[in-house]
Design a protein around this motif. Structure first.
Motif, short mmCIF file in Angstrom:
data_model
loop_
_atom_site.label_atom_id
_atom_site.label_comp_id
_atom_site.label_asym_id
_atom_site.label_seq_id
_atom_site.Cartn_x
_atom_site.Cartn_y
_atom_site.Cartn_z
N SER A 147 0.73 -1.28 0.16
CA SER A 147 -0.04 0.06 0.17
C SER A 147 0.82 1.19 -0.04
N PHE A 148 0.93 1.75 -1.32
CA PHE A 148 1.81 3.05 -1.17
C PHE A 148 1.02 3.72 -2.37
N ALA A 149 1.35 5.14 -2.69
CA ALA A 149 0.74 6.01 -3.68
C ALA A 149 0.99 5.44 -4.88
N TRP A 150 0.11 5.68 -5.70
CA TRP A 150 0.59 5.41 -7.22
C TRP A 150 1.38 6.17 -7.88
N SER A 151 1.90 7.15 -7.28
CA SER A 151 2.96 8.33 -7.91
C SER A 151 4.44 7.44 -7.34
N ASN A 152 4.36 6.48 -6.29
CA ASN A 152 5.62 5.99 -5.73
C ASN A 152 6.19 5.03 -6.70
N GLU A 153 7.05 5.81 -7.46
CA GLU A 153 7.83 4.76 -8.50
C GLU A 153 8.73 3.82 -7.96
N GLU A 154 9.09 4.20 -7.02
CA GLU A 154 10.29 3.28 -6.22
C GLU A 154 9.76 1.83 -5.73
N GLU A 155 8.50 2.23 -4.99
CA GLU A 155 7.83 1.11 -4.38
C GLU A 155 7.24 0.08 -5.62
N LEU A 156 6.64 1.13 -6.77
CA LEU A 156 5.98 0.41 -7.68
C LEU A 156 6.80 -0.40 -8.25
N SER A 157 8.19 -0.04 -8.60
CA SER A 157 9.16 -0.55 -9.13
C SER A 157 9.65 -2.03 -8.27
N LYS A 158 9.56 -1.94 -7.11
CA LYS A 158 9.96 -3.12 -6.17
C LYS A 158 8.82 -3.87 -6.46
N PHE A 159 7.58 -3.62 -6.45
CA PHE A 159 6.32 -4.54 -6.57
C PHE A 159 6.46 -5.29 -7.85
N PHE A 160 6.86 -4.53 -8.86
CA PHE A 160 7.12 -5.08 -10.30
C PHE A 160 8.09 -6.34 -10.21
#
Ligand code: ADP
Ligand code: MG
Length: 404
Positions: free
Chosen positions: A48-61
């Motif tokens: 659960s992080f903001a949609w704009s949090n690219e670092e966390e999205l990248s980890k998720f991917f």
């Protein structure tokens, strides 16, 4: 090791997709800024992080083998970078075209696919707004190009007064809209197609949708529009999915009219004018009915594509009529409770399934659950939806406790 599938968005569509994925042995990871969203609450692996949090999205991917989305308002530019890390189905380009009403309409126009007459409308000062609405003509709808759903960001301009009120809202200055001709709708239908990366293509039966206050109210399958029209709708849905290079699901919402609309891009089959209203490159609310009406659901189809399992052609499981009714927060508010009392179900043998999404807060017009039923005819299906929902909306009687 289990295949790890990531879902961007933890709403009910994500939750129901996760259930189909789990049945195929997947380990499902979900990303949603709201830790209380239905899928985040239910799944062991959630971020659960903001949609704009690219670092966390990248980890998720990085933590997934491949990914999909159940929610369209993720910034597609971000996804173009992220899909280089791990495959995203459908690809970011599909989202870029379909998440913006203007690019969606231009795509339809360029490919000569049938659509509603439209114009780009950048909101300016009162005088120029007035002039441009007048040039376009009433009645029309103004829709924000980005971020709208369930009728949000839409203005129905029927009368010159409506147009004047809309044109005179300084807070809208600079917002991008499209203007659309208001269609005399004879029927609204949706068609969901699933395309795999190996070129397998299937289509679900055409579903007929009835809206209330621009929100989907009920879906009925099979549709009663002529078969020749349905064949054309499925053909158009496949063609759109091919042209968009969809791997995954594409839901195509159509307007059908019996009166010739202004647009030149219209398909006319036996006096039924067909226009594509919009696309959703994901499971769709109307497709909930496939969970009971078909031998493979929209969620199963997408799960198979993500898990690289062959698709089978969906068929209706009987000759009956199947219907789906949405349960909005208003039903909870009507019952004056947090947890819905489902005891009225005993009076409705036609209702075969009730699904509650587990959202913590019941707000008016918020989709909180749905039900699916089976009827012998169309009229009965519609009556059952309304009567069941009315029965649910009544506050339960307070039980009298005896003192003995
Ligand atoms: P959303 O993203 O909110 O689903 P839609 O464009 O599908 O947006 O609009 C929601 C509903 O509003 C449609 O299903 C239809 O009932 C009504 N509507 C939208 N556009 C038009 C139009 N051009 N003419 C008539 N009705 C429309
Ligand atoms: Mg819509």
């Amino acid at each position: 090791m289990a295949k790890r599938i990531g879902i961007l968005g933890g709403g009910q569509l994500g939750l129901l997709l996760a259930q189909s994925l789990i049945r195929l042995g997947a380990e499902v990871h979900v990303f949603d800024p709201d830790a209380q969203s239905p899928a985040c609450q239910m799944l062991a692996h959630s971020s659960s992080f903001a949609w704009s949090n690219e670092e966390e999205l990248s980890k998720f991917f990085e933590g997934c083998d491949c990914l999909t989305y159940e929610f369209e308002n993720v910034e597609s530019e971000l996804l173009f970078r992220l899909e280089k890390q791990k495959p995203l189905y459908p690809a970011a380009n599909v989202l870029r075209v379909t998440q913006n009403r203007l690019s969606e309409k231009r795509f339809l126009n360029n490919l000569r696919l049938p659509h509603v007459h439209f114009a780009h409308f950048k909101y300016e000062d009162l005088a120029s707004n007035r002039r441009r609405i007048q040039e376009f003509g009433l009645p029309c709808l103004a829709k924000t190009t980005f971020g709208g759903y369930d009728g949000k960001g839409q203005y129905f301009l029927q009368t010159p007064e409506d147009a004047e009120n809309f044109a005179n809202q300084p807070n809208l200055q600079g917002v991008d809209f499209i203007l659309e001709e208001a269609i005399q709708i004879a029927a609204e239908v949706s068609c969901i197609v699933a395309h795999s990366k190996h070129g397998q293509e299937i289509a679900f039966p055409v579903m007929e949708n009835i809206h209330h206050e621009q929100i989907l109210d009920l879906t009925i399958v099979p549709s009663v529009v002529p078969l020749a029209v349905q064949v054309e709708l499925i053909k158009l849905a496949h063609e759109a999915a091919r042209r968009l290079n969809v791997v995954g699901l594409l839901t195509v919402e159509f307007f059908l009219s019996r009166q010739r609309p202004r647009t030149v891009n219209v398909a006319d089959i036996e006096g039924w004018y067909i226009m594509i209203n919009e696309f959703a490159p994901r499971p769709h609310n109307s497709g909930h009915v496939t969970m009971k009406a078909c031998d493979i659901s929209q969620f199963d189809a997408l799960a198979r594509i993500l898990m690289d399992v062959p698709l089978t052609k969906p068929s209706l499981v009987s000759d009956d009529i199947y219907f789906m009714g949405n349960l909005l927060g208003d039903v909870w508010i009507g019952q004056q409770r947090n947890e819905l009392d489902l005891s009225p179900l005993k009076h409705f043998p036609s209702i075969k399934d009730v699904v509650i999404y587990g959202k913590k807060e019941a707000r008016s017009k918020r989709k909180m659950g749905h039900f699916v039923g089976q009827a012998l005819n169309y009229e009965q299906a519609i009556a059952d939806v309304h009567e069941f929902r009315e029965a649910l909306s009544v506050p339960p009687k307070v039980t009298q406790h005896s003192n003995r």
